[in-house]
Each structure stands twice: as C-alpha cells, then as structure tokens.
Design an enzyme around this catalytic site. Structure first.
Site, short mmCIF file in Angstrom:
data_model
loop_
_atom_site.label_atom_id
_atom_site.label_comp_id
_atom_site.label_asym_id
_atom_site.label_seq_id
_atom_site.Cartn_x
_atom_site.Cartn_y
_atom_site.Cartn_z
CG HIS A 1 -3.07 9.09 -0.76
ND1 HIS A 1 -3.83 9.96 -0.01
CD2 HIS A 1 -3.80 7.97 -0.89
CE1 HIS A 1 -4.96 9.36 0.32
NE2 HIS A 1 -4.97 8.15 -0.20
CG ASP B 1 -2.76 6.30 -4.25
OD1 ASP B 1 -3.74 5.62 -4.59
OD2 ASP B 1 -2.25 6.25 -3.12
CG HIS C 1 -1.82 1.14 1.35
ND1 HIS C 1 -1.77 2.03 2.40
CD2 HIS C 1 -2.82 1.56 0.54
CE1 HIS C 1 -2.71 2.94 2.24
NE2 HIS C 1 -3.36 2.69 1.13
CD GLU D 1 -7.23 5.21 -5.48
OE1 GLU D 1 -6.48 4.71 -4.63
OE2 GLU D 1 -8.20 5.94 -5.20
CA CA Z 1 -4.82 4.23 -3.15
#
Ligand code: CA
Length: 321
Positions: A52, A39, A10, A143
């Site tokens: 992010h 991200d 992550h 993402e």
């Molecule tokens: Ca994410």
C-alpha cells in the site's frame, strides 16, 4: 432494480489478516469477495510488488533487518530495495507511523512473523489458480500507486502494470479486472496513450485537489476515459437529522455522467456516528445509494448484507398472488 453490488476485498481480507499478504487474499477469496485489491509499487530492480505505501516502515520489519537503508526523511522506500531483499522482510499487521501500536487494535496480532511481500504476478497466479480450481470468476482490482513518483525514479509503473496484466490474459473491457488510480492525468494517459481497453476507475478524495474533478463538467471529462468513480463512501451520502441517509449531489452527478460508483472503504472497526454496526451502515448506505461495487476490509460481512438485501428485494415478487 440495479444489480446487487460486487464486493472488493480492500487489501485482501485486511480486517482479519495483514494487508496485501497472499494469505489475506486467499481468505478474502474464500469469504466470497468478487474482486481482490492490489496496491502496486515497484522495487529497485523494477519488479511490481503488492504494497500500500511507497515505504515499508509501518507493515514490515525493515528497520530491524536493514537499519541503515532509510532516506534522509527517515522512511525505508520499497524502491530502494531489490525484490530479493524485499522477500526477506516479514510483513505484520499495520502499525501507527513511528509507533508499536496497531492502527486497528482488535485485528490480527502484531508480533506474528508468518507473512511475506509478494509480487503482482504471484497474486495473479493465485487468483487465476483459484478461479480454475473453484470454477468462480473472481477479479483483480490493481491500483497504480503514485505514478509520477515512480516515473521520477525511472519506472513507468502504469505501462509495466498493464504489460503484466496482458501477459496473464487481461486485455479486454470484459475481462475481470478494474485498474484504479488517484492521478487523473495518468489515468487518462493509460486510456489514451497506452491504449488500455480494461475498465478504469478514477479514485477521488475530498478537499480542494478534487473540487474541479467533482463538478458535473469535471465528471463528464472523467467519463471520457474512465468507467467508474471511486470516492470515499461519505462523499456519496448526506445524513438527515434522524440519521437517515440520502444520496448526495455527487452520487447523482456521477450517475448523470454515466460513471458507476465504487466507494471505499467500509470496515467494521471504523464506523460513522450514525451507524452502530457495519451491517447497519451497509444496509442504510446501499438502500440510499445505488453502487456497482464497494471496498470492504471484512468482505464476508459485506457479502452477507448484500445478499440479504437482494433476497428481500426479490421477496415481494415471490410472495405476490
Ligand atoms: Ca488502494
């Protein structure tokens, strides 16, 4: 027995090094993660960078370096800076909004300015290079962040992200990449209008905004365009009086809709009351809910628990007469 879940690092090995730095990604790779998360947001000149937040306030020295470049709301948005400017920023361990204290106080020290912002392209090159030099096949897990906001700023983030992946050979459902997004209309557009063939993950949260999506009917609509569902792990379990975990209704409904599950985010330094350690949490969770993958800030710990559970599940067969 279902296949042991893969581990998604992550924001990299964010439990050990500042999030979304190449150093943190290389560490996550070395610690055995199966996928590395990116991200993705855009710079003013339309480059895709790995960050992010839409703004730079809590992870960089932007307020010192460009003190006049905030908007009326006080935020310094990445999209107001060219890539060349973003590259001049130092990246730090995440701080609490508007404060000097770290969000996670026992993580990497905050004052050390070794790290920089990188592009999606650079991160793909890092992963592809490591895959070549190690012979492993670690995947990407990008993402699409706030696609409508980017579109309002003239940037079709989804299209650019898919083009970037395609340039590096990521085009087919079997390729080692999952594309994730919270925006359901956008993810459907990625599948239908942009004709993306990659595996797609519908991210979901809790609360009224997701109520319709998380009904059995909503989930079967999600399954028309997505392969997997990414909820918070707490949405997938119910906790009994004796702190034992059971799969929640959502876990069953997602399975019924043929969506695999990729819950977020397991981390050593934020634990629910029923778990004393991350290892304990992962063991109880994975025993209660079959998942295809999981997000973890400490990928080595998740890999270790995952592998131990897989060994124990195989052991009875090995020792049977
Ligand atoms: Ca994410």
């Amino acid at each position: 027995m279902p296949a042991p879940p893969f581990v998604i690092a992550h924001r990299g090995a964010s439990g050990y090094l500042p999030e979304h730095t190449l150093e943190g990604k290389a560490l996550a790779y070395g610690l055995g993660a199966d996928f590395l998360e990116q991200d993705v947001v855009a710079s003013r000149d339309g480059e895709l960078v790995v960050l992010h937040d839409l703004y730079l306030d809590d992870t960089t020295d932007v307020a010192q370096r460009f003190p006049d470049r905030h908007r009326h709301d006080g935020h310094f948005y990445a999209i107001d800076f060219d890539l060349e400017e973003l590259r001049r920023l130092k990246v730090f361990e995440r701080r609490r909004p508007g404060a000097a204290e770290a969000v996670y106080e026992d993580r990497f020290p905050g004052g050390i300015g070794l790290f920089r912002i990188n592009t999606l392209e650079e991160e793909i090159e890092l992963v592809d290079g490591l895959n070549r030099s190690t012979g492993r096949r670690v995947g990407l897990y990008p993402e699409i962040k706030n696609p409508r906001w980017h579109l309002e700023h003239g940037i079709d983030l989804s299209r650019r992200l898919l083009e970037c992946l395609a340039r590096h050979g990521y085009r087919e459902p079997g390729d080692a990449v999952y594309v994730q997004c919270f925006d359901a209309a956008e993810l459907r557009r990625v599948r239908v209008d942009l004709r993306c063939r990659l595996k797609l993950v519908q991210l979901v949260g809790q609360g009224p905004a997701y109520e319709d999506l998380l009904t059995p009917e909503g989930l079967s609509r999600v399954a028309e365009y997505a392969d997997s569902l990414g909820p918070a792990y707490a949405q997938l379990v119910s906790v009994g009086d004796d702190a034992t975990l059971k799969a929640s209704g959502l876990a069953g409904a997602a399975n019924a809709a043929r969506l695999t599950l990729h819950p977020y985010t397991f981390r050593r330094d934020v634990l629910p009351p029923y778990a004393a350690t991350l290892e304990h949490l992962l063991e109880s969770f994975l025993t209660a809910v079959p998942v295809e993958g999981l997000f973890c800030d400490h990928p080595d710990l998740a890999v270790r628990v995952r592998d131990r559970l897989a060994r124990e599940a195989r052991a009875p067969e090995l020792t049977a007469p």
